[in-house]
Design an enzyme around this catalytic site. Structure first.
Site, PDB file in Angstrom:
ATOM      1  N   HIS A 224       0.902  -1.237   0.200  1.00  0.00           N
ATOM      2  CA  HIS A 224      -0.097  -0.054  -0.045  1.00  0.00           C
ATOM      3  C   HIS A 224       0.832   1.283   0.121  1.00  0.00           C
ATOM      4  CE1 HIS A 224      -3.072   2.980   0.895  1.00  0.00           C
ATOM      5  NE2 HIS A 224      -3.753   2.204   1.557  1.00  0.00           N
ATOM      6  N   CYS A 225       2.131   1.132   0.136  1.00  0.00           N
ATOM      7  CA  CYS A 225       3.133   2.192   0.291  1.00  0.00           C
ATOM      8  C   CYS A 225       4.080   2.577  -0.806  1.00  0.00           C
ATOM      9  CB  CYS A 225       3.847   2.078   1.486  1.00  0.00           C
ATOM     10  SG  CYS A 225       2.794   2.114   2.955  1.00  0.00           S
ATOM     11  N   ILE A 226       5.144   1.707  -1.032  1.00  0.00           N
ATOM     12  CA  ILE A 226       6.115   2.112  -2.015  1.00  0.00           C
ATOM     13  C   ILE A 226       5.469   2.501  -3.665  1.00  0.00           C
ATOM     14  CG2 ILE A 226       8.500   1.597  -2.818  1.00  0.00           C
ATOM     15  CD1 ILE A 226       8.145   2.021   0.329  1.00  0.00           C
TER      16      ILE A 226
END
Ligand code: NAD
Length: 416
Positions: free
Chosen positions: A248-250
């Site tokens: 969900h981030c990078i």
């Protein structure tokens, strides 16, 4: 991200309530159980029993809290523009119940300016003023799922308030439960800190993925190169190539920054370039699989391909944005007969991946390995028995250098 934080607050002695739209999560917590591997059920049960951890879908309870932390999703739209709809709806919900003296902290990863330009005006609609009547800050989530060493408690928490009092109050809240709090001068700085951290990872992974492609062409093992370079005691930090970015981030956060700077006429070239390189990795993995099958005079079409690991990283159950799903979708499109094994993801729902069919994890048996035309290691969970894979699989594509050494039937990403 909300649950690990709530548990740390409860551990510190606060009476903590989780508010979520998802009734299943709420019911699970109210049975004293956890719903994510990083948070032990024993902790939830203990704090629930002690009356310090509760959960509800009823937003009206917000009026009774001293502090409110917002940990809702911040995805991208299909066009790679930020989707702040969850933040906006959560903040609108809080605004309806906002009381003087409350502290509101946004934790969701987002572009610089969100707290002041989006959250603050909504909260101030009712007449209360941030920094005077209520307190407002941004403090990014920095949790690394599956990491046993660095947890919510011992990863320093960066805090930037709308006013110095807001920063101070947020610092007091976090210092009760988190080992170290780092104050910065504004929410904007705190928002940018998180984006620097994740952009740093995206760009460095992009660099090493490109190096892997160069090594592929030059007949050099990128894995050997990175490990040897990592012996340099200064000025180098190892990053490893792989089948692409996930989670969900990078893959998402850097585009919040590139979108925002477009507003001021700036082109974030490193972010876009890393996005191109990392986004193309699943296709390189498919090419590698096609090459491997070709070496056995087989085509992707009609070959039995067994994928090992579909979570986006080792030993976790999160399949969001996982590159395995892209690899599988392309293989399926090319007529491959797919199966997968992942102890953390027993089911793959049609809605969760581009090929749109329901699948279930198959047991990892010696027969399943032997029956596959090609076994592909996408995510090297610790549970995998490397020796068994090496012995029974007739042909292997290893995208993680899980199988140390070289064998005639193993094709590695970024290695001859
Ligand atoms: N997962 C990670 O590894 C990680 C790490 C660091 C930062 N973050 C950031 O933290 C934020 C949350 O990520 P996550 O992985 O915990 O997401 P998640 O989807 O697991 O959890 C978000 C929760 O918010 C709930 N929700 C949505 N709208 C709501 C509303 N209006 N009111 C109440 N609840 C609502 C959802 O039902 C869901 O349970 C994101 O901004 C993410 O980028 C995530």
């Amino acid at each position: 991200m909300g649950l690990p934080l709530a548990v740390e607050f409860a551990r510190a002695g606060f009476v903590t309530t989780g508010v979520d739209l998802d009734a299943r999560k709420i019911d699970t917590l109210n049975r004293g159980e956890s719903y994510i591997p990083d948070v032990p059920t024993a902790d939830v049960a203990q704090f629930h029993q002690a009356g310090r951890l509760r959960a509800t879908t009823d937003p009206s309870v917000i009026a009774s809290f001293d502090t409110i932390n917002i940990c809702v999703p911040t995805p991208l739209r299909k066009t790679k523009d930020p989707d702040l709809s969850y933040v906006v709806s959560a903040v609108e919900m809080i605004a309806k119940h906002l009381q003087p003296g409350q502290l509101v902290v946004l934790e969701s990863t987002t572009y610089p300016g969100t707290t002041d330009e989006v959250v603050k005006p909504i909260l101030e609609r009712g007449g209360l003023v941030a920094g005077r009547d209520f307190f407002l800050a941004f403090s990014p989530e920095r949790v690394d799922p599956g990491n046993q060493t660095w947890t919510t408690k011992n990863v320093p928490k960066v805090v930037g308030g709308t006013t110095p009092d807001c920063t101070r109050l947020a610092t007091l809240l976090y210092s009760a439960s988190i080992d170290r709090v780092v104050e910065v001068s504004s929410p904007k700085v705190a928002e940018m800190v998180k984006l620097l951290e994740n952009t740093f990872r995206a760009v460095n992974i992009g660099l090493v993925n490109e190096l892997a492609l160069m090594c592929d062409r030059l007949g050099i093992s990128v894995w050997e190169v990175v490990d040897a370079a990592a012996t340099k005691p200064f000025g180098f930090m190892p990053f490893y190539p792989g089948p692409g970015l996930g989670g969900h981030c990078i893959p998402i956060d850097p585009f919040y920054l590139s979108w925002k700077v477009k507003e001021v006429g700036f082109e974030a070239r490193f972010i876009e370039l890393a996005g191109h390189v990392n986004g193309a990795m699943p296709h390189h993995v498919v090419d590698k699989i096609a090459d491997a099958l070709n070496s056995r005079s087989k085509s992707v079409r009609n070959s039995k391909i067994l994928i090992l690991g579909i979570a986006y990283k080792r030993d976790i159950d999160d399949i969001r944005e996982s590159p395995a799903l892209d690899v599988m979708a392309v293989l399926k499109q090319r007529g491959g007969q797919l199966s997968y094994h992942d102890p953390y993801a027993p089911h793959l729902a049609a809605r969760d991946w581009p090929a749109g069919v329901d699948m279930a994890s198959v047991p990892l048996t010696t027969q399943a390995l032997a029956a596959a035309d090609c076994v592909v290691i996408i995510t090297d969970h610790k549970t995998f028995n490397h020796q068994e894979i090496l012995t029974h699989a007739p042909l292997i594509v290893d995208t993680r250098n899980a199988l140390k050494g070289s064998w005639p039937h193993v094709f590695k990403l970024g290695a001859p």
